[in-house]
Scaffold this motif. Structure first.
Motif, PDB file in Angstrom:
ATOM      1  N   SER A 231       0.879  -1.290  -0.004  1.00  0.00           N
ATOM      2  CA  SER A 231      -0.059   0.200   0.030  1.00  0.00           C
ATOM      3  C   SER A 231       0.961   1.305   0.039  1.00  0.00           C
ATOM      4  CB  SER A 231      -0.819  -0.012   1.089  1.00  0.00           C
ATOM      5  OG  SER A 231      -0.306   0.021   2.541  1.00  0.00           O
ATOM      6  N   ALA A 232       0.391   2.336  -0.798  1.00  0.00           N
ATOM      7  CA  ALA A 232       1.019   3.415  -0.721  1.00  0.00           C
ATOM      8  C   ALA A 232       0.280   4.597  -0.235  1.00  0.00           C
ATOM      9  CB  ALA A 232       1.555   3.899  -2.333  1.00  0.00           C
ATOM     10  N   GLY A 233       0.607   5.453   0.626  1.00  0.00           N
ATOM     11  CA  GLY A 233      -0.220   6.499   1.181  1.00  0.00           C
ATOM     12  C   GLY A 233       0.485   8.030   1.109  1.00  0.00           C
ATOM     13  N   ASP A 234      -0.278   8.818   1.014  1.00  0.00           N
ATOM     14  CA  ASP A 234       0.092  10.334   0.848  1.00  0.00           C
ATOM     15  C   ASP A 234       1.090  10.850   1.919  1.00  0.00           C
ATOM     16  OD1 ASP A 234      -1.292  10.434  -1.469  1.00  0.00           O
ATOM     17  OD2 ASP A 234      -2.711  11.763  -0.842  1.00  0.00           O
ATOM     18  N   GLU A 235       1.355  10.074   2.990  1.00  0.00           N
ATOM     19  CA  GLU A 235       2.263  10.611   3.911  1.00  0.00           C
ATOM     20  C   GLU A 235       3.726  10.254   3.476  1.00  0.00           C
ATOM     21  OE1 GLU A 235       1.552   6.281   5.473  1.00  0.00           O
ATOM     22  OE2 GLU A 235       0.213   8.052   4.293  1.00  0.00           O
ATOM     23  N   GLY A 236       3.898   9.605   2.381  1.00  0.00           N
ATOM     24  CA  GLY A 236       5.158   9.405   1.927  1.00  0.00           C
ATOM     25  C   GLY A 236       5.851   7.889   2.251  1.00  0.00           C
ATOM     26  N   ALA A 237       4.959   6.941   2.388  1.00  0.00           N
ATOM     27  CA  ALA A 237       5.368   5.630   2.732  1.00  0.00           C
ATOM     28  C   ALA A 237       4.940   4.576   2.132  1.00  0.00           C
ATOM     29  CB  ALA A 237       5.292   5.300   4.240  1.00  0.00           C
ATOM     30  N   ILE A 238       5.524   3.244   1.871  1.00  0.00           N
ATOM     31  CA  ILE A 238       5.105   1.960   1.428  1.00  0.00           C
ATOM     32  C   ILE A 238       4.977   1.159   2.488  1.00  0.00           C
ATOM     33  CG2 ILE A 238       5.457   0.332  -0.161  1.00  0.00           C
ATOM     34  CD1 ILE A 238       6.805   2.344  -2.192  1.00  0.00           C
ATOM     35  N   ASN A 239       4.122   0.497   2.766  1.00  0.00           N
ATOM     36  CA  ASN A 239       3.790  -0.633   3.487  1.00  0.00           C
ATOM     37  C   ASN A 239       3.477  -1.934   2.771  1.00  0.00           C
ATOM     38  OD1 ASN A 239       4.020   1.283   5.945  1.00  0.00           O
ATOM     39  ND2 ASN A 239       1.632   1.522   5.929  1.00  0.00           N
ATOM     40  N   ILE A 240       4.136  -2.857   3.562  1.00  0.00           N
ATOM     41  CA  ILE A 240       4.139  -4.308   3.088  1.00  0.00           C
ATOM     42  C   ILE A 240       3.430  -5.165   4.002  1.00  0.00           C
ATOM     43  CG2 ILE A 240       5.349  -6.225   2.048  1.00  0.00           C
ATOM     44  CD1 ILE A 240       5.454  -3.773   0.248  1.00  0.00           C
ATOM     45  N   TRP A 241       2.335  -5.564   4.004  1.00  0.00           N
ATOM     46  CA  TRP A 241       1.410  -6.460   4.838  1.00  0.00           C
ATOM     47  C   TRP A 241       1.420  -7.882   4.496  1.00  0.00           C
ATOM     48  CZ3 TRP A 241      -0.087  -3.023   8.713  1.00  0.00           C
ATOM     49  CH2 TRP A 241      -0.381  -1.620   8.309  1.00  0.00           C
ATOM     50  N   LYS A 242       1.728  -8.997   5.448  1.00  0.00           N
ATOM     51  CA  LYS A 242       1.703 -10.198   5.337  1.00  0.00           C
ATOM     52  C   LYS A 242       0.199 -10.474   5.719  1.00  0.00           C
ATOM     53  CE  LYS A 242       3.061 -13.447   8.326  1.00  0.00           C
ATOM     54  NZ  LYS A 242       3.929 -14.079   8.791  1.00  0.00           N
ATOM     55  N   ILE A 243      -0.715 -10.987   4.810  1.00  0.00           N
ATOM     56  CA  ILE A 243      -2.000 -11.326   4.898  1.00  0.00           C
ATOM     57  C   ILE A 243      -2.404 -12.870   5.350  1.00  0.00           C
ATOM     58  CG2 ILE A 243      -4.380 -11.152   4.193  1.00  0.00           C
ATOM     59  CD1 ILE A 243      -2.941  -8.330   4.462  1.00  0.00           C
ATOM     60  N   GLY A 244      -2.895 -12.902   6.492  1.00  0.00           N
ATOM     61  CA  GLY A 244      -3.533 -14.286   6.533  1.00  0.00           C
ATOM     62  C   GLY A 244      -4.753 -14.424   7.078  1.00  0.00           C
ATOM     63  N   VAL A 245      -5.194 -15.603   7.670  1.00  0.00           N
ATOM     64  CA  VAL A 245      -6.575 -16.045   8.159  1.00  0.00           C
ATOM     65  C   VAL A 245      -6.507 -17.006   9.080  1.00  0.00           C
ATOM     66  CG1 VAL A 245      -7.841 -15.592   5.853  1.00  0.00           C
ATOM     67  CG2 VAL A 245      -7.032 -17.745   6.479  1.00  0.00           C
ATOM     68  N   VAL A 246      -7.447 -16.614  10.287  1.00  0.00           N
ATOM     69  CA  VAL A 246      -7.421 -17.462  11.248  1.00  0.00           C
ATOM     70  C   VAL A 246      -8.944 -17.789  11.752  1.00  0.00           C
ATOM     71  CG1 VAL A 246      -5.278 -16.792  12.354  1.00  0.00           C
ATOM     72  CG2 VAL A 246      -7.441 -15.525  12.879  1.00  0.00           C
ATOM     73  N   PRO A 247      -9.250 -18.838  12.442  1.00  0.00           N
ATOM     74  CA  PRO A 247     -10.658 -18.740  12.838  1.00  0.00           C
ATOM     75  C   PRO A 247     -11.108 -17.768  13.462  1.00  0.00           C
ATOM     76  CG  PRO A 247      -9.503 -21.016  13.285  1.00  0.00           C
ATOM     77  CD  PRO A 247      -8.394 -19.730  12.802  1.00  0.00           C
ATOM     78  N   SER A 248     -12.510 -17.225  13.202  1.00  0.00           N
ATOM     79  CA  SER A 248     -12.980 -16.030  13.722  1.00  0.00           C
ATOM     80  C   SER A 248     -13.373 -16.465  15.251  1.00  0.00           C
ATOM     81  CB  SER A 248     -14.444 -15.577  13.097  1.00  0.00           C
ATOM     82  OG  SER A 248     -15.145 -14.837  13.648  1.00  0.00           O
ATOM     83  N   GLU A 249     -13.180 -15.603  15.942  1.00  0.00           N
ATOM     84  CA  GLU A 249     -13.821 -15.398  17.457  1.00  0.00           C
ATOM     85  C   GLU A 249     -15.194 -15.529  17.428  1.00  0.00           C
ATOM     86  OE1 GLU A 249     -11.669 -12.692  19.836  1.00  0.00           O
ATOM     87  OE2 GLU A 249      -9.710 -13.283  19.466  1.00  0.00           O
ATOM     88  N   LYS A 250     -15.733 -14.792  16.821  1.00  0.00           N
ATOM     89  CA  LYS A 250     -17.272 -14.647  16.717  1.00  0.00           C
ATOM     90  C   LYS A 250     -17.967 -15.990  16.232  1.00  0.00           C
ATOM     91  CE  LYS A 250     -17.422  -9.723  16.524  1.00  0.00           C
ATOM     92  NZ  LYS A 250     -17.787  -8.352  15.876  1.00  0.00           N
ATOM     93  N   ASP A 251     -17.476 -16.434  15.049  1.00  0.00           N
ATOM     94  CA  ASP A 251     -17.889 -17.569  14.475  1.00  0.00           C
ATOM     95  C   ASP A 251     -16.792 -18.798  14.117  1.00  0.00           C
ATOM     96  OD1 ASP A 251     -19.281 -19.637  12.917  1.00  0.00           O
ATOM     97  OD2 ASP A 251     -20.343 -18.008  11.785  1.00  0.00           O
ATOM     98  N   PRO A 252     -16.365 -19.667  14.812  1.00  0.00           N
ATOM     99  CA  PRO A 252     -15.478 -20.526  14.287  1.00  0.00           C
ATOM    100  C   PRO A 252     -15.482 -20.945  13.031  1.00  0.00           C
ATOM    101  CG  PRO A 252     -16.072 -21.010  16.637  1.00  0.00           C
ATOM    102  CD  PRO A 252     -17.251 -19.977  16.062  1.00  0.00           C
ATOM    103  N   SER A 253     -16.609 -21.246  12.476  1.00  0.00           N
ATOM    104  CA  SER A 253     -16.694 -21.745  11.170  1.00  0.00           C
ATOM    105  C   SER A 253     -16.418 -20.643  10.088  1.00  0.00           C
ATOM    106  CB  SER A 253     -18.226 -22.066  10.801  1.00  0.00           C
ATOM    107  OG  SER A 253     -19.193 -21.070  10.915  1.00  0.00           O
ATOM    108  N   ARG A 254     -16.129 -19.482  10.425  1.00  0.00           N
ATOM    109  CA  ARG A 254     -15.609 -18.587   9.537  1.00  0.00           C
ATOM    110  C   ARG A 254     -14.090 -17.994   9.716  1.00  0.00           C
ATOM    111  NH1 ARG A 254     -19.907 -14.923   8.041  1.00  0.00           N
ATOM    112  NH2 ARG A 254     -18.107 -13.677   7.008  1.00  0.00           N
ATOM    113  N   LYS A 255     -13.745 -17.399   8.720  1.00  0.00           N
ATOM    114  CA  LYS A 255     -12.298 -17.021   8.943  1.00  0.00           C
ATOM    115  C   LYS A 255     -12.087 -15.574   9.210  1.00  0.00           C
ATOM    116  CE  LYS A 255     -10.588 -21.202   8.072  1.00  0.00           C
ATOM    117  NZ  LYS A 255      -9.729 -21.694   9.015  1.00  0.00           N
ATOM    118  N   ALA A 256     -11.147 -15.298   9.917  1.00  0.00           N
ATOM    119  CA  ALA A 256     -10.872 -13.778  10.245  1.00  0.00           C
ATOM    120  C   ALA A 256      -9.470 -13.407   9.505  1.00  0.00           C
ATOM    121  CB  ALA A 256     -10.865 -13.428  11.649  1.00  0.00           C
TER     122      ALA A 256
END
Length: 361
Positions: A286-311
Motif C-alpha cells: 500500500s502507498a499513502g500520501d504521508e510518503g510511505a510504502i507498507n508491505i503487509w503479510k495477510i493471513g486468516v485464522v478462525p473467527s472468534e465470533k464464529d469459528p466456522s468463519r475465517k478472520a
C-alpha cells in the motif's frame, strides 16, 4: 528505510526517462517486460533479466494520445497492452511480428520491433482512469470520470465490441479490476463505494452488489490471489477487506488503519515465505500520501465470533519511508511471474519508476 521489521524493501532499479509524472506500471505476465505510463503521453518499455534483475529501457511508445496516459494493462497472453488516457480513449497496442507468449523467459521477443496501435476504443465522454483485462483475456474493462464503466469483448484481429455501459456510480470512477479466475468485475469511485458486476447470460452486465463503508473516495482495489477476498483502499486512510460469503454476496470482515492519509494504490501478490513452512494469503503493498510504502503479510485464522468463519490477519513486515523522496507514489504493483513474486514496482510524481525486492532484514 526502517529496519525494525522482518523484511526490508531493497531498491534494485531506478528507471528514469519520463518527462512528467509517472502514473502507472504493469508487469507483463509471461515475458520479462515492465511498462510504465506518464503525463508525458508516452509508454516506456523495460526489459529485465530474471536471474540478475537487471533492467534496461528498450522502447518508448509515443501513443498519440492527446493527454496524459493514466493507466496501462497487459492481456493475459502478454502480447497486447492497453492504455487508458485522459483524452477519453483507450489504445490497444501490439508488435505486428510478435507471437503470443513467444519468449524464453530471459530474453524478449523482437525487442527493437515497434509497437503498433491496433485499435482505438472510443466512447467515454471524458478522462479514462483505469483499464483491465479479464483473466481469460476475452474481456476488457475501462472506467472514466464520466461515472461509467464499460465492458468490451475482445474479438480476433484486435477488434472490440462494447458489451455494456454500466452507470451505477454517481461520481468519477477511479479503478476497475477483475477477479483472478472468474469474470467478476469490481469498480471503485469518488462516491465512496465499490460496485461488483457480472454478466447475465439472458440479458446484460449488471451490478449485483454495492459495497459501502468507506468514509471517502475509494482509489484502488485488489483481489487476493486465491480470489476469496477483495481489498479496497480509500482517502479515509483505511484498507477494507471484503470476504465472499456466498456466490453473489461479499461482506466487510476487517478494517485496517493502514496509513495516516489517503491510500492511492494497493497491490495484492502471492509473496514469498520469509521463514520455512510459513503460509499466508500473500503480501499486500500500500502507498499513502504521508510518503510511505507498507508491505503487509495477510493471513486468516478462525473467527472468534464464529469459528466456522475465517478472520483476516495482517502483519506489517516492511516499511519504506519516502521511497521517491518528497514525491507522491502513484502506483504499487507486484510482479506476477513465478519466482519473482518478491519484486515490487512503483511509479511517482517525480517521473521515475523504481523496482524493489523484498528481502529478510
Amino acid at each position: 528505510m526502517d529496519q525494525d521489521y522482518p523484511a526490508i524493501l531493497h531498491p534494485i532499479a531506478t528507471l528514469e526517462g519520463h518527462g512528467d509524472r509517472a502514473w502507472h506500471v504493469a508487469w507483463n505476465p509471461v515475458k520479462p517486460l515492465l511498462a510504465s505510463c506518464s503525463a508525458d503521453k508516452t509508454v516506456r518499455m523495460y526489459a529485465y533479466t530474471p536471474s540478475t534483475s537487471k533492467f534496461s529501457h528498450i522502447s518508448t511508445i509515443p501513443t498519440g494520445h492527446a493527454k496524459t496516459v493514466r493507466a496501462v494493462a497487459w492481456s493475459p497472453s502478454g502480447a497486447t497492452l492497453a492504455t487508458a488516457s485522459f483524452d477519453s480513449n483507450i489504445g490497444v497496442w501490439a508488435q505486428e511480428d510478435a507471437e503470443d507468449g513467444d519468449s524464453d523467459g530471459e530474453g524478449v521477443l523482437n525487442p527493437t520491433s515497434e509497437w503498433e496501435c491496433m485499435s482505438l476504443l472510443e466512447g467515454h465522454e471524458t478522462e479514462c482512469k483505469s483499464v483491465a483485462y479479464s483473466p481469460s483475456g476475452n474481456l476488457l474493462a475501462s472506467c472514466s470520470r464520466d461515472k461509467t464503466v464499460w465492458v468490451w469483448e475482445v474479438h480476433p484481429d484486435h477488434d472490440f465490441e462494447c458489451m455494456g455501459v454500466l452507470m451505477e456510480h454517481t461520481q468519477d470512477v477511479k479503478c476497475v479490476t477483475w477477479h483472478p479466475t472468474e469474470e467478476i468485475l469490481a469498480s471503485a469511485s469518488y462516491d465512496d463505494t465499490i460496485k461488483l458486476y457480472i454478466d447475465d447470460p439472458q440479458e446484460d452486465w449488471y451490478c449485483f452488489q454495492t459495497l459501502s463503508g468507506h468514509a471517502s473516495t475509494v482509489w484502488s482495489l485488489a483481489f487476493s490471489p486465491d480470489g476469496r477476498f477483495l481489498a479496497s483502499a480509500s482517502d479515509d486512510g483505511t484498507i477494507r477487506f471484503w470476504e465472499r460469503v456466498q456466490e453473489h454476496k461479499w461482506e466487510c470482515v476487517e478494517i485496517l488503519e493502514a496509513h495516516e492519509r489517503r491510500i492511492g494504490s494497493i497491490s495484492w501478490g502471492k509473496g514469498k515465505p520469509l521463514n520455512a513452512g510459513e503460509e499466508s494469503l500473500g503480501w499486500l503493498a500500500s502507498a499513502g500520501d504521508e510518503g510511505a510504502i507498507n508491505i503487509w503479510k495477510i493471513g486468516v485464522v478462525p473467527s472468534e465470533k464464529d469459528p466456522s468463519r475465517k478472520a483476516i490477519t495482517h502483519t506489517l513486515i516492511a516499511k519504506c519511508v519516502q521511497p521517491h523522496d518528497i514525491h507522491d507514489v502513484n502506483t504499487v504493483a507486484w510482479c506476477p511471474r513465478v519466482g519473482l513474486e518478491d519484486l515490487l514496482a512503483t511509479a511517482s510524481d517525480d517521473g521515475v519508476v523504481k523496482v524493489w525486492k523484498v528481502a529478510p532484514s
